[in-house]
Design a protein around this motif. Structure first.
Motif, short mmCIF file in Angstrom:
data_model
loop_
_atom_site.label_atom_id
_atom_site.label_comp_id
_atom_site.label_asym_id
_atom_site.label_seq_id
_atom_site.Cartn_x
_atom_site.Cartn_y
_atom_site.Cartn_z
N MET A 31 -5.89 -21.92 -5.90
CA MET A 31 -6.63 -21.52 -7.09
C MET A 31 -6.19 -22.28 -8.33
N GLU B 49 -8.16 -25.41 -7.93
CA GLU B 49 -9.58 -25.14 -8.19
C GLU B 49 -9.86 -25.05 -9.68
N SER B 50 -8.89 -24.59 -10.46
CA SER B 50 -9.09 -24.43 -11.90
C SER B 50 -8.75 -25.68 -12.68
N SER C 18 -13.40 -21.54 -4.50
CA SER C 18 -12.67 -20.27 -4.46
C SER C 18 -13.25 -19.30 -3.43
N THR D 147 -5.63 -15.01 -9.42
CA THR D 147 -5.83 -15.03 -10.87
C THR D 147 -4.69 -15.78 -11.58
N ALA E 94 -5.40 -19.36 -11.08
CA ALA E 94 -6.49 -19.80 -11.97
C ALA E 94 -6.00 -19.97 -13.40
N ARG F 15 -16.14 -18.49 -16.58
CA ARG F 15 -15.37 -18.37 -15.33
C ARG F 15 -16.22 -17.82 -14.20
N ARG G 110 -17.22 -23.10 -14.17
CA ARG G 110 -15.99 -22.30 -14.01
C ARG G 110 -14.72 -23.11 -14.18
N HIS G 111 -14.59 -24.21 -13.44
CA HIS G 111 -13.31 -24.92 -13.44
C HIS G 111 -13.18 -25.91 -14.60
N ALA H 234 -11.48 -14.66 -14.63
CA ALA H 234 -11.01 -15.05 -13.29
C ALA H 234 -10.77 -13.82 -12.42
N HIS I 105 -12.60 -13.06 -8.88
CA HIS I 105 -11.80 -12.91 -7.66
C HIS I 105 -11.96 -11.52 -7.05
#
Length: 210
Positions: free
Chosen positions: A20, A23-24, A31, A57, A60, A117, A123-124, A148, A152
């Motif tokens: 994560m 991913e962020s 995700s 989280t 993220a 997000r 989001r990322h 986030a 999630h």
């Protein structure tokens, strides 16, 4: 990519956090294929679903903070140069995507770090315009954490539900199917929420003028 695939096949709290985090930033790690399978395993007692959401989280937040700080200190020209580079393309990144996230941030203000997000394709990257705009870091972190954790939690609920209806061999196929419905529903809700806030602001200004 084989390294990421091997991590996806060995989900624990550490790999969830790390994936994560990636991913962020700008690494293409969906995700849906981290949190949902982890929650699927949690439903069978292999993990704790709340810890899955927590570590996802935290990851993220860490990844978003990396983007924020890089954007804050290096500025737009370097960000664009990276987006258009070979490394940027390997991360499925380009200048158009960065510009799209900037437009979203400009249109919706600091609350974009929360709503962004939840939106695919934004989001990322939403942490980049937050850094470029030199948004207060702690406010950025708060909104990022809320957004986030909501995302999630939705993915974890999906994984928990899928455990009751599909065998693990069909899990990825079902994740793809349900994730599309979730994305459409979330985008619709975000649009409605933004419209509602905008209408309230117009009414407030009108009342103040009168």
């Amino acid at each position: 990519m084989q390294f990421i695939t091997s991590l996806l096949g060995n989900l624990n709290y550490g790999t969830i956090l790390f994936l994560m985090l990636l991913e962020s930033t700008v690494v293409p790690v969906p995700s849906e294929f981290v949190v949902t399978p982890a929650a699927y395993h949690a439903a069978s007692g292999q993990l704790d679903v709340w810890l899955v959401v927590l570590f996802a989280t935290i990851g993220a937040d860490l990844g978003a903070s990396v983007n924020y700080l890089v954007a804050y200190y290096v500025g737009r020209p370097v960000i664009y140069r990276f987006a258009n580079s070979k490394w940027g393309k390997m991360c499925l990144l380009n200048q158009e995507k960065v510009e799209r996230s900037e437009r979203y941030f400009d249109d919706h203000g600091i609350v974009a770090t929360l709503t962004g997000r939840l939106i695919p394709g934004i989001r990322h990257l939403i942490s980049i315009p937050a850094g470029l705009a030199r948004m207060n870091y702690w406010k950025f972190l708060l909104y990022t954490t809320i957004g986030a954790s909501c995302w999630h939690t939705i993915l974890a609920a999906l994984g928990w539900y899928l455990h009751t209806i599909v065998p693990e061999s069909q899990l990825n196929e079902k994740i793809e199917e349900y994730a599309e419905y979730i994305k459409i529903a979330i985008i619709a809700l975000v649009v409605i929420a933004i419209a509602w806030v905008a209408v309230k602001q117009v009414i407030k200004k009108k009342n103040a003028a009168e």
